[in-house]
Enzyme design. Structure first.
Site, PDB file in Angstrom:
ATOM      1  N   HIS A 103       0.824  -1.210   0.000  1.00 45.65           N
ATOM      2  CA  HIS A 103       0.000   0.000   0.000  1.00 45.65           C
ATOM      3  C   HIS A 103       0.851   1.250   0.000  1.00 45.65           C
ATOM      4  O   HIS A 103       0.624   2.190  -0.765  1.00 45.65           O
ATOM      5  CB  HIS A 103      -0.928   0.024   1.222  1.00 45.65           C
TER       6      HIS A 103
ATOM      7  N   GLU B  36       8.014   5.128  -2.980  1.00 49.76           N
ATOM      8  CA  GLU B  36       8.582   4.692  -4.246  1.00 49.76           C
ATOM      9  C   GLU B  36       9.244   3.323  -4.051  1.00 49.76           C
ATOM     10  O   GLU B  36       9.723   3.024  -2.951  1.00 49.76           O
ATOM     11  CB  GLU B  36       9.609   5.709  -4.740  1.00 49.76           C
TER      12      GLU B  36
ATOM     13  N   LEU C 221      -4.396  -7.769   3.202  1.00 46.13           N
ATOM     14  CA  LEU C 221      -4.902  -8.904   3.963  1.00 46.13           C
ATOM     15  C   LEU C 221      -6.340  -9.291   3.651  1.00 46.13           C
ATOM     16  O   LEU C 221      -6.787 -10.366   4.052  1.00 46.13           O
ATOM     17  CB  LEU C 221      -4.758  -8.611   5.459  1.00 46.13           C
TER      18      LEU C 221
ATOM     19  N   GLY D 262     -10.904  -5.611  -1.208  1.00 44.03           N
ATOM     20  CA  GLY D 262     -11.294  -4.220  -1.077  1.00 44.03           C
ATOM     21  C   GLY D 262     -11.042  -3.470  -2.372  1.00 44.03           C
ATOM     22  O   GLY D 262     -10.690  -4.064  -3.404  1.00 44.03           O
TER      23      GLY D 262
ATOM     24  N   HIS E 238      -8.685  -1.515  -3.437  1.00 44.63           N
ATOM     25  CA  HIS E 238      -7.358  -1.566  -4.060  1.00 44.63           C
ATOM     26  C   HIS E 238      -7.200  -2.817  -4.916  1.00 44.63           C
ATOM     27  O   HIS E 238      -6.657  -2.756  -6.027  1.00 44.63           O
ATOM     28  CB  HIS E 238      -6.267  -1.536  -2.992  1.00 44.63           C
TER      29      HIS E 238
END
Length: 290
Positions: free
Chosen positions: A55, A91, A113, A116, A118
């Site tokens: 993330h 980065e 985990l 969702g 993303h």
């Protein structure tokens, strides 16, 4: 020790850490190249690259933790090209990592985990916008390897796997997670909580740092009403960060460390890679959503 000596020691330690990380990368790349050559000298087909998608965090400990985890993956699978890409904040960003791969095959394994936004939208869209022939693996959880890591982290914090019945009757665990508006994320976290409860033999209640309910204080109050006063917080986070810290600070008894570089995490990343690689692709559209 003088202040100047202290700063010198910190600088030396940081330099050694950076050098060790660089040497691990060089060794991994060399092993990767050697693995492409058969005993008869012919060139083997290169496997799809593994791109671990983190993330990203403003906490510098998160990036160092993820890099160390990837070094574990490289050590477990020396011939596999392993890369890192972030959704935000750190980065390399995922689009930059994919651009560097050109039109190679790659399997993107989210260091996330539960399901969702993303996993369902962000990562597939970034993959589709690149030239990489990409497939996206599912979330890491729920999975028994996560329960293995969660249990180990609790034991490190002081949890006793063997308890007498009165102590067990007072004990419980809160599985503290980040939270998501996606209802499937809560389903995944709840399944992990049930698996952990089966492993520990005490109630495990999922709670969330943001967005979803219940919060950690609400879960603590619910457990107290049931006579569960010895409550540990299991940190269901992949790396240190603000949410993990805030949840741990609410622990009335003990709080475990994030999953981080526990060996089960490296094995789970490779499991998701292998499972996705072994799944046949039936349509072109599945390349970025498998």
């Amino acid at each position: 020790m003088t202040a100047s000596n202290h700063l010198h020691d910190e600088s030396t330690t940081a330099h050694l850490d950076s050098t060790a990380h660089l040497m691990n990368r060089i060794s991994s790349q060399l092993a990767s190249q050697l693995s492409l050559v058969s005993l008869d000298g012919s060139r083997r087909p290169q496997p799809p690259a593994l791109v671990v998608v983190a993330h990203g965090s403003r906490d510098p400990r998160a990036l160092s933790t993820v890099r160390a985890l990837l070094d574990q993956v490289r050590a477990l699978r020396p011939g596999l090209p392993v890369h890192l890409g972030h959704i935000e904040l750190n980065e390399p960003l995922l689009p930059d990592t994919l651009a560097a791969l050109g039109d190679r095959r790659a399997i993107l394994v989210p260091l996330l985990l539960s399901r969702g936004y993303h996993i369902k939208r962000d990562i597939p869209e970034m993959a589709a916008e690149s030239s990489v022939r990409a497939r996206v693996a599912g979330a890491l959880g729920p999975h028994p390897l996560l329960v293995e890591a969660l249990t180990a982290r609790l034991v490190e914090a002081g949890w006793r796997t063997r308890m007498d019945e009165p102590t067990r009757g007072e004990s419980a665990v809160i599985l503290a997670a980040a939270g998501s508006r996606d209802p499937e994320s809560k389903v995944d976290t709840s399944r992990t909580a049930r698996l952990l409860a089966d492993r520990l033999g005490v109630p495990v209640i999922p709670a969330y740092a943001t967005t979803a309910a219940p919060t950690v204080p609400d879960a603590l109050a619910a457990l107290a009403a049931r006579g569960r006063t010895r409550v540990a917080i299991a940190s269901y986070f992949t790396a240190p960060g603000r949410f993990a810290t805030e949840c741990a600070e609410k622990a009335p008894w003990m709080a475990s460390a994030p999953l981080g570089t526990h060996p089960a995490m490296a094995r789970l990343l490779l499991h998701r890679y292998d499972r996705t690689a072994a799944t046949p692709v039936t349509t072109t559209a599945e390349l970025a959503t498998a």
